[in-house]
Design an enzyme around this catalytic site. Structure first.
Site, mmCIF file in Angstrom:
data_model
loop_
_atom_site.group_PDB
_atom_site.id
_atom_site.type_symbol
_atom_site.label_atom_id
_atom_site.label_comp_id
_atom_site.label_asym_id
_atom_site.label_seq_id
_atom_site.Cartn_x
_atom_site.Cartn_y
_atom_site.Cartn_z
ATOM 1 N N ASP A 316 0.627 -1.259 0.705
ATOM 2 C CA ASP A 316 0.183 -0.609 0.263
ATOM 3 C C ASP A 316 0.690 1.360 0.367
ATOM 4 O O ASP A 316 2.125 1.286 0.359
ATOM 5 C CB ASP A 316 -0.893 -0.036 0.972
ATOM 6 C CG ASP A 316 -0.143 -0.252 2.437
ATOM 7 O OD1 ASP A 316 0.783 -0.827 2.588
ATOM 8 O OD2 ASP A 316 -0.265 0.446 3.342
ATOM 9 N N GLU A 317 0.236 2.437 0.011
ATOM 10 C CA GLU A 317 0.818 3.294 -0.349
ATOM 11 C C GLU A 317 1.916 3.891 -0.538
ATOM 12 O O GLU A 317 3.003 3.776 0.175
ATOM 13 C CB GLU A 317 0.647 3.903 1.275
ATOM 14 C CG GLU A 317 -1.110 4.616 1.339
ATOM 15 C CD GLU A 317 -1.024 5.169 2.978
ATOM 16 O OE1 GLU A 317 -2.200 5.376 2.866
ATOM 17 O OE2 GLU A 317 -0.403 4.049 4.271
ATOM 18 N N TYR A 408 -11.705 0.459 10.557
ATOM 19 C CA TYR A 408 -10.707 1.322 11.031
ATOM 20 C C TYR A 408 -10.878 1.739 12.314
ATOM 21 O O TYR A 408 -12.104 2.390 12.183
ATOM 22 C CB TYR A 408 -10.360 1.802 10.560
ATOM 23 C CG TYR A 408 -9.353 1.342 9.088
ATOM 24 C CD1 TYR A 408 -9.959 0.858 8.179
ATOM 25 C CD2 TYR A 408 -8.148 2.258 8.725
ATOM 26 C CE1 TYR A 408 -8.872 0.583 7.290
ATOM 27 C CE2 TYR A 408 -7.121 1.942 7.864
ATOM 28 C CZ TYR A 408 -7.410 1.160 7.341
ATOM 29 O OH TYR A 408 -6.287 0.196 6.462
ATOM 30 N N GLU A 460 -1.299 4.904 15.731
ATOM 31 C CA GLU A 460 -0.347 6.246 15.442
ATOM 32 C C GLU A 460 -0.696 7.052 17.119
ATOM 33 O O GLU A 460 0.175 7.778 17.082
ATOM 34 C CB GLU A 460 -0.729 7.259 14.147
ATOM 35 C CG GLU A 460 -0.196 6.724 13.059
ATOM 36 C CD GLU A 460 -0.948 5.653 12.067
ATOM 37 O OE1 GLU A 460 -0.369 5.471 11.389
ATOM 38 O OE2 GLU A 460 -1.664 5.163 13.339
#
Length: 747
Positions: A316-317, A408, A460
């Site tokens: 991903d990303e 999520y 995070e």
């Protein structure tokens, strides 16, 4: 007469049991109540032929005296079904009669799942001392029922990971996705490359504060990693609970921690360090031979540690900035007749897949592995929405559905103003429970490629394990029932009642769970004079007290009965009281009304699923978004313009137009490029009355307030232009920028 009374008593007893709703999560596929009761004995006799390991789990969770005995005298017996014609190996039945409890299953896994049901039944009925006789026939709908845990942004000990696995086992989830490598830390020992943990398992500091704050704690983090012996310990622990551990080794992006240890694997010389910020970074693995040798050697050690069928390779990303500037990458594109850098990513994933397949395993990756063409045997984990899963299934590839808008768990689950700091988004319990993992676009044959569902917990903003618990509970309950296939969104309140009962179990386990469902929920709805604010609670609505003058609600404040009219600038504060005692957090909502508030609005482009709560109406609901909380008050658009047409209902005079947009380039969020305001009397022919460019929006710092002269129109259209493709030198370069907008007002 006595006989009639006995029959009547038996009828009433059976009727009461038939109306009993078991406090089971996930709820079984089929429950039939029968006559009689099983009296919970002081000494629980176990058939000596019961599967040993799984039965030890039962004994650990039920505080009873146990004695092994013959099947004839046992309270709990087990039969393994030898000729099961069904493909579902997790199927089981429980027969509870007045004399004994009998479990049948095709595998030990089915037996273990039956024990989880039995443990919950004992918990519900232990005070009564008896369990109603019943027959449960049960099996999961989906083979993949997963939870993910990111240990890179913040690390969790072996014991904490084991606790996490216990939670999955309790609620019949069967897959633990362990996110072990990322930009901010490499967390798995690789003996061939010791610098991965010597250097890559630590960072000099960590980003703190709200989502849009670039502030740091100044504290070194790490070294934190798991030794291979610890990995084996966790895998064994999970296997004993019939949970598969799927490791994730990120590639080709999210590689800074690895590059800090081995900079020669990058396209540039570095030096590199483990990331201290959250987000996406340009430096990624360079697709050269020494990189593939490195990754193959890493995967060799990973595959020996994890017996799972799938190895997650991320994907991903991955920004293409460095690849565009790299002579080797450009030569590789030409040599292999690849279309572009997206084709190069596909080349990268194909090579890794071929190697993993040669070891008898399969790869699974985030839906960006679809870029440039999907590898032949790869499975897709669809996170950016459902599109990736749909595309995979339609091309006969397996997929796990984990869209951010439903799955999520780093998103807010209650009013962001009363919740701990979170990454963004708004995913309350009811929304998770409403999810159907089978996309409507798929036919019956294609739907079989949907392996199941998974929720992800990125860390995070999760500093410790207590916060992990808070973010997954009670949403894990909803995920459990969705994955099992017994969820009924139309009966959400009944599910919520079972959730409250399971809070008692979490209390005994000293688990820190979110109590958001006790807090007052607020929903803005259209009304004749603008909007009204509708309050709700999982408790008795008579306990809701509120104020509209900004003061703190008390037990003597107004009792909520009907939606509160909002026709001016005001602050509504609300709370739940029980016996005059405050039982919830105090919820507060500010309103800033304008002539657009509550009016009909149409959007030319829909927002991203992850940031779409409330839909277009969010832009005219009278609520100005909190810059630090990308929860339910913002709409997010990736690569798309906001083109909104608002119908005043009649010609309306106004002289100014305002809207807010965000700037946080570290998270790919950019200010709007331009804005155009137009008016019309018929909704078809529009006249431009104001245009502004990037400099004016930049000077406003995203709080745009435009003087448009004296206007009088029935319709107003505002086009807020997305920044487009992120330019080189910015995080996420070459990807589509995000545009966030909250309220569009006119006065």
């Amino acid at each position: 007469m006595l006989r009639i009374l006995l029959v009547f008593s038996l009828f009433i007893s059976t009727l009461l049991f038939s109306q009993t709703k078991l406090n089971l999560i996930p709820y079984p596929q089929k429950v039939e109540f029968q006559n009689g009761e099983f009296i919970i004995p002081e000494s629980f006799n176990l058939d000596k032929n019961l599967p040993k390991g799984e039965t030890e789990f039962l004994k650990k969770h039920l505080s009873l005296n146990y004695k092994k005995t013959s099947e004839k005298d046992a309270h709990l017996t087990y039969s393994k079904v030898q000729n099961c014609l069904l493909e579902n190996f997790e199927i089981y039945t429980i027969e509870i009669s007045p004399k004994k409890i009998e479990i049948k299953s095709f595998t030990n896994s089915g037996y273990f799942l039956a024990l989880q049901t039995l443990i919950q039944l004992f918990e519900q009925y232990k005070d009564a001392g008896k369990i109603p006789a019943m027959r449960i026939e049960d099996q999961p709908k989906f083979a993949w029922r997963g939870m993910h845990l990111d240990v890179c942004r913040h690390f969790f000990t072996v014991e904490e990971v084991k606790q996490y696995i216990d939670y999955l086992a309790m609620y019949k989830l069967n897959t633990f996705h362990w996110h072990l490598t990322d930009d901010q830390g490499w967390r798995i020992e690789i003996k061939k490359y010791p610098k991965l943990t010597q250097i890559g398992s630590k960072r000099k500091e960590s980003m703190i504060g709200a989502y849009v704050d670039d502030t740091f704690d100044g504290k070194p983090y790490g070294p934190y990693f798991y030794t291979q012996e610890q990995i084996k310990e966790v895998v064994k622990y999970a296997t004993e609970r019939h949970i598969t551990v799927v490791p994730e080794i990120e590639m080709p992006g999210h590689a800074l921690a690895a590059l800090s240890a081995y900079p020669e694997l990058a396209c540039t010389k570095g030096p590199f360090e483990s990331a201290t910020k959250w987000g996406v970074f340009d430096d990624v693995f360079c697709p050269k031979e020494e990189t593939f040798t490195f990754l193959e050697n890493v995967l060799d050690e990973v595959i020996k540690l994890f017996p799972s069928q799938y190895i997650h390779i991320g994907g991903d990303e991955c920004p293409k900035t460095r690849w565009k500037e790299c002579a080797h990458c450009q030569d590789l594109i030409k040599k292999n007749n690849l279309k572009d850098e997206h084709g190069l990513q596909s080349y990268f994933i194909h090579r890794i897949e071929k190697y993993v397949n040669s070891k008898g395993r399969k790869i699974i990756g985030w839906d960006e592995i679809l870029e440039g063409g999907l590898a032949p045997n790869a499975a897709v984990m669809s996170w950016t929405g459902i599109k990736g899963g749909v595309e995979a299934a339609k091309t006969n590839h397996s997929a796990v559905m984990t869209p951010g808008s439903y799955c999520y768990f780093d998103h807010y689950q209650g009013d962001p103003q009363t919740e701990p700091n979170a990454f963004g988004g708004f995913t309350p319990l009811e929304k998770v429970y409403s999810y159907n993992p089978i996309p409507a676009e798929l036919n019956a044959v294609q739907a079989k490629y949907i392996l199941g569902v998974q929720a992800n917990l990125w860390t995070e903003y999760i500093l410790d394990f207590k916060q992990v618990q808070y973010m997954i509970f009670p949403r894990l309950f909803a995920l459990s029932e969705v994955g099992w296939g017994s969820s009924k969104p139309e009966n959400y309140k009944e599910f919520e009642n079972r959730v409250v009962e399971h809070f008692k179990i979490l209390d005994k386990m000293n688990v820190n769970y979110a109590k958001s469902i006790y807090n007052i929920g607020g929903k803005v709805i259209p009304s004749e004079k603008g909007v009204s604010y509708e309050l709700s609670t999982s408790q008795n609505a008579d306990g809701i007290k509120y104020t509209v003058d900004g003061s703190e609600p008390k037990s003597s404040s107004a009792t909520y009965q009907n939606p509160i009219p909002v026709s001016k600038e005001m602050t509504v504060k609300s709370a739940y009281f029980e016996n005059n005692i405050l039982k919830s957090a105090i919820s507060s909502q500010d309103f800033k009304t304008s002539k657009t508030t509550g009016k009909k609005i149409n959007l030319e482009h829909l927002p991203s699923e992850n940031y779409s709560f409330g839909g277009a109406f969010t832009l005219v609901d009278g609520i100005v978004g909190n810059v630090k909380q990308l929860g339910k008050t913002w709409l997010g658009f990736q690569g798309k313009d906001v083109v909104a047409t608002i119908d005043f209902g009649q010609k309306m005079g106004f002289t100014e137009v305002y809207f807010n947009t965000l700037d946080n380039k570290g998270s790919w969020i950019h200010l709007a490029k331009s804005a155009i305001i137009s008016v019309s009397d018929d909704g078809k022919n529009f006249k431009t009355i104001k245009e502004i460019g990037k400099d004016e929006i930049l000077n406003s710092k995203g709080k745009v307030n435009l003087k448009v002269g004296s206007q009088n129109a029935k319709f107003i259209k505002i086009k807020i232009e997305n920044a487009g493709i992120i330019p080189a030198g910015n995080p996420g370069a070459d990807s589509k920028a995000w545009l966030f907008v909250d309220e569009i007002g006119a006065n």
